[in-house]
Write an enzyme that holds these catalytic residues in place. Sequence first.
Site: not given
Ligand SMILES: N[C@H](CCC[C@H](N)C(=O)O)C(=O)O
Length: 277
Positions: A62, A71, A73, A160, A162, A193, A211, A220-221, A223
């Site tokens: 990050n 991540c 995306n 991750n 959410h 997130n 995020e 945010c994919g 997300g």
């Molecule tokens: N900041 C996010 C990671 C990037 C996720 C986001 N950019 C995506 O596309 O999934 C975290 O710390 O979990």
Amino acid sequence: MKFTKMHGLGNDFAVVAEFSSVPERIAELAVAVCDRHFGAGADGLVLILPSNKADFQMRIFNADGTEPEQCGNAVRCVGKYVYDHGLTDRTEITVETGAGVQRLQLETRDGKVTRVTVDMGLPILQGLLIPTDVDAEQVVAAPLRVDGEEYRYTAVSMGNPHVVLFVDSLADVDLHGIGPKIETHERFPRKANVEFVQVHAQNEVTMHVWERGVGETLACGSGACAVGVAGVLEGRTSREVTVHLKGGDLLIRWDENDGRVYMTGPAVSVYDAVWNG
Ligand SMILES: N[C@H](CCC[C@H](N)C(=O)O)C(=O)O
């Protein structure tokens, strides 16, 4: 260090494929490269590395230097990078991530990848595994007090964490005010997130995202995947949903046969450059 600036719906990354392992002081490098004024400017730094479990390995950092597990995306950008740069000639590849090995299906036009479908894996719903401090099988429409106000959230991990909050109108949400307070709330031991969602129809929502470790991003994919799962758990949306983000649309499907979440969206390469830092 050579890097390629790429993005998935405006969620942008500096992508580096020249390392065979993670360099020393990678967190400092990520902070420096991602700085929008003193660096190249990006939401994250992405390394493409060799893997003994998959075709490639992705490590993502990050803008604050922390390393998330996943991540969405960025992994689409990795799929585009490796095909467009001739590191593979296959349109079905696997990428090792902190959330496990992910399968990618690459759509190409004139020899370049335009869109990618990613098997983002099984959502994790047990409260303590997300993680939250809630010891429950699922955390759905649960209460959360922030600054004396009560919110309702559903927690989903895609590797991750959410926190998904459905609202009547996104126009009423002060994302930069409330986002960081939920991101760092004591309920979420590894922070979270934060996705605010307005439902338009069973198969269509709009999502704004704060995020973890970055702040507001245009998309945010992982997300959007969490939103697709939370919408079903709260009985608000169907298993296939178009998620409108500030940077564009993602198609999310929480498959009812294999229980896995599939995400389809674009990946764009903007320019190649050399980091002199
Ligand atoms: N900041 C996010 C990671 C990037 C996720 C986001 N950019 C995506 O596309 O999934 C975290 O710390 O979990």
